[in-house]
Design a protein around this motif. Structure first.
Motif, PDB file in Angstrom:
ATOM      1  N   THR A  83     -11.033  -0.761   0.757  1.00 56.32           N
ATOM      2  CA  THR A  83      -9.817  -0.397   0.033  1.00 56.32           C
ATOM      3  C   THR A  83      -8.801  -1.526   0.145  1.00 56.32           C
ATOM      4  OG1 THR A  83     -10.186   1.953   0.503  1.00 56.32           O
ATOM      5  CG2 THR A  83      -7.976   1.309  -0.217  1.00 56.32           C
ATOM      6  N   MET A  85      -5.406  -3.564  -0.172  1.00 56.17           N
ATOM      7  CA  MET A  85      -4.009  -3.148  -0.184  1.00 56.17           C
ATOM      8  C   MET A  85      -3.263  -3.840  -1.322  1.00 56.17           C
ATOM      9  SD  MET A  85      -3.671  -0.961   2.215  1.00 56.17           S
ATOM     10  CE  MET A  85      -1.908  -0.890   2.537  1.00 56.17           C
ATOM     11  N   ARG A 107       7.162  -1.967  -3.766  1.00 53.67           N
ATOM     12  CA  ARG A 107       5.974  -1.740  -2.933  1.00 53.67           C
ATOM     13  C   ARG A 107       6.214  -0.607  -1.941  1.00 53.67           C
ATOM     14  NH1 ARG A 107       3.017  -3.170   1.675  1.00 53.67           N
ATOM     15  NH2 ARG A 107       0.882  -3.905   1.228  1.00 53.67           N
ATOM     16  N   SER A 108       7.424  -0.578  -1.365  1.00 49.11           N
ATOM     17  CA  SER A 108       7.740   0.475  -0.398  1.00 49.11           C
ATOM     18  C   SER A 108       7.666   1.858  -1.042  1.00 49.11           C
ATOM     19  CB  SER A 108       9.144   0.233   0.171  1.00 49.11           C
ATOM     20  OG  SER A 108       9.512   1.268   1.051  1.00 49.11           O
ATOM     21  N   MET A 111       3.926   2.654  -1.590  1.00 53.30           N
ATOM     22  CA  MET A 111       3.228   2.944  -0.335  1.00 53.30           C
ATOM     23  C   MET A 111       3.641   4.297   0.236  1.00 53.30           C
ATOM     24  SD  MET A 111       1.041   0.626   0.081  1.00 53.30           S
ATOM     25  CE  MET A 111       0.503   1.268   1.669  1.00 53.30           C
ATOM     26  N   ALA A 112       4.887   4.712  -0.015  1.00 53.54           N
ATOM     27  CA  ALA A 112       5.324   6.030   0.456  1.00 53.54           C
ATOM     28  C   ALA A 112       4.487   7.125  -0.207  1.00 53.54           C
ATOM     29  CB  ALA A 112       6.809   6.228   0.154  1.00 53.54           C
ATOM     30  N   PHE A 114       1.417   6.599  -1.487  1.00 52.31           N
ATOM     31  CA  PHE A 114       0.059   6.433  -0.966  1.00 52.31           C
ATOM     32  C   PHE A 114      -0.084   7.133   0.386  1.00 52.31           C
ATOM     33  CE2 PHE A 114      -1.366   2.280  -3.282  1.00 52.31           C
ATOM     34  CZ  PHE A 114      -1.229   2.948  -4.493  1.00 52.31           C
ATOM     35  N   ASN A 115       0.935   7.006   1.220  1.00 52.66           N
ATOM     36  CA  ASN A 115       0.878   7.624   2.543  1.00 52.66           C
ATOM     37  C   ASN A 115       0.942   9.147   2.481  1.00 52.66           C
ATOM     38  OD1 ASN A 115       0.712   5.117   3.779  1.00 52.66           O
ATOM     39  ND2 ASN A 115       2.928   4.931   4.063  1.00 52.66           N
ATOM     40  N   LYS A 116       1.378   9.681   1.350  1.00 49.52           N
ATOM     41  CA  LYS A 116       1.396  11.136   1.152  1.00 49.52           C
ATOM     42  C   LYS A 116       0.107  11.635   0.512  1.00 49.52           C
ATOM     43  CE  LYS A 116       6.437  11.561   0.699  1.00 49.52           C
ATOM     44  NZ  LYS A 116       7.558  11.921  -0.201  1.00 49.52           N
ATOM     45  N   GLY A 117      -0.859  10.732   0.343  1.00 41.76           N
ATOM     46  CA  GLY A 117      -2.159  11.149  -0.170  1.00 41.76           C
ATOM     47  C   GLY A 117      -2.389  10.891  -1.640  1.00 41.76           C
ATOM     48  N   ARG A 119      -3.737   8.461  -3.202  1.00 41.11           N
ATOM     49  CA  ARG A 119      -5.059   7.912  -3.536  1.00 41.11           C
ATOM     50  C   ARG A 119      -6.097   9.026  -3.730  1.00 41.11           C
ATOM     51  NH1 ARG A 119      -3.481   4.501   0.904  1.00 41.11           N
ATOM     52  NH2 ARG A 119      -3.130   2.303   0.318  1.00 41.11           N
ATOM     53  N   GLN A 130      -1.164   0.376  -8.464  1.00 42.47           N
ATOM     54  CA  GLN A 130      -1.421  -0.764  -7.577  1.00 42.47           C
ATOM     55  C   GLN A 130      -1.739  -2.026  -8.380  1.00 42.47           C
ATOM     56  OE1 GLN A 130      -3.740  -0.203  -4.027  1.00 42.47           O
ATOM     57  NE2 GLN A 130      -4.731  -2.185  -4.188  1.00 42.47           N
TER      58      GLN A 130
END
Length: 316
Positions: A83, A85, A107-108, A111-112, A114-117, A119, A130
């Motif tokens: 995967t 980045m 980007r931030s 990514m926030a 992405f970090n919550k799922g 993907r 992305q």
């Protein structure tokens, strides 16, 4: 072009990269991704498709082999189960602090999600966001094509908004006494391709023909495809009514070629072939401007996808 990539390419070769050269010996991932079909998880499969499109544009249209290899490397990683980045703008030669901060904030935000799922919850939207972000970083580093920078930035912001929407909690309906799972087939987008045209022409060039050939091959691997929607565009050079007719000719050229290769095309009478003329440009320009990115035909494939759906059943 990332700083570390620049140090790995011989200076003598960089001097001739903008020309049409056989670059496979230096940029093997570019050649590898050309024939690569989307594979892996929904997110990784989406990344393969997105990075493949960026790679072919940078290599064949812009002759920017270094950035093409960078995109191709990420696509190959995704196809191999890794995967990649999103690009870190701090690792790129972006001299304007304001532009760098803008990229870092973008980007931030991504990514926030992405970090919550994201993907997993919205894999295709996440992959699209992305890739468009990496396009923005690349164009911002080059810095000499304001319209291309604006196009990539705008596409990223639109993709990020779409990803946020896809991540929003679904409205909860009144709880029934019973629920059961039902398997349904829905029609949704499974792939898309963009074909570019020379100025004032509707003839498909050899490089674009190769893209169509590969697109057809991929479609045959992910059957059933219900229909293809074809949308023709022109730049602003010339009268609007002429450009509308030219965009229709371009769309019809692609339609004819896809039909020749056995693909199912939506009913022309129902306007599944859409001539857009100068409307909805990929790159915003003034009137009378030649812009290759706007001389294009977009092909969208929509297919049946089987999904599980909750069906409410109220008992008496």
């Amino acid at each position: 072009m990332k700083k570390y990539l620049l140090s790995t390419i011989p200076v003598a070769f960089l001097a001739v990269v903008p020309a049409k050269v056989d670059a496979a010996i230096f940029f093997d991932n570019v050649e590898q991704i050309r024939t690569m079909a989307p594979t892996g998880t929904d997110f990784n499969s989406g990344l393969v498709r997105e990075y493949k499109q960026l790679t072919i544009f940078e290599a064949d249209e812009m002759y920017d082999w270094i950035d093409a290899e960078n995109h191709a490397t990420k696509g190959v990683m995704a196809a191999n189960g890794q995967t990649p980045m999103p690009s870190d703008p701090a690792e790129w030669a972006i001299e304007d602090p304001a532009k760098l901060q803008e990229l870092e904030l973008g980007r931030s935000s991504m990514m926030a999600l992405f970090n919550k799922g994201a993907r997993t919850v919205a894999p295709l939207e996440a992959a699209h966001a992305q890739a468009k972000y990496d396009c923005w970083v690349e164009q911002q580093e080059e810095g000499h094509q304001p319209m291309h920078i604006a196009a990539c930035k705008g596409e990223f912001e639109s993709a990020l908004a779409g990803l946020r929407t896809a991540m929003e909690p679904k409205k909860v309906e009144a709880t029934p006494k019973e629920t059961e799972m039902d398997v349904v087939s829905v029609v949704e987008e499974v792939a898309r391709e963009t074909v570019y045209f020379p100025f004032d022409q509707a003839v498909i060039e050899p490089t674009e023909q190769a893209k169509l050939d590969k697109f057809v091959a991929e479609m045959k691997n992910i059957q059933p495809v219900v229909t293809l929607y074809i949308e023709g565009h022109a730049d602003t050079s010339g009268p609007a009514d002429y450009n509308l007719a030219l965009s229709a000719s371009r769309a019809d050229s692609v339609r004819t070629e896809l039909m020749r290769q056995g693909m199912t095309i939506g009913d022309y009478e129902q306007l599944q072939v859409e001539p857009e003329g100068e409307r909805n440009p990929a790159v915003a320009t003034g009137d009378g401007v030649r812009e290759r990115l706007n001389r294009r035909v977009i092909v969208v494939a929509r297919g049946q996808v089987t999904k599980s759906k909750k069906v409410s059943v109220t008992t008496q």
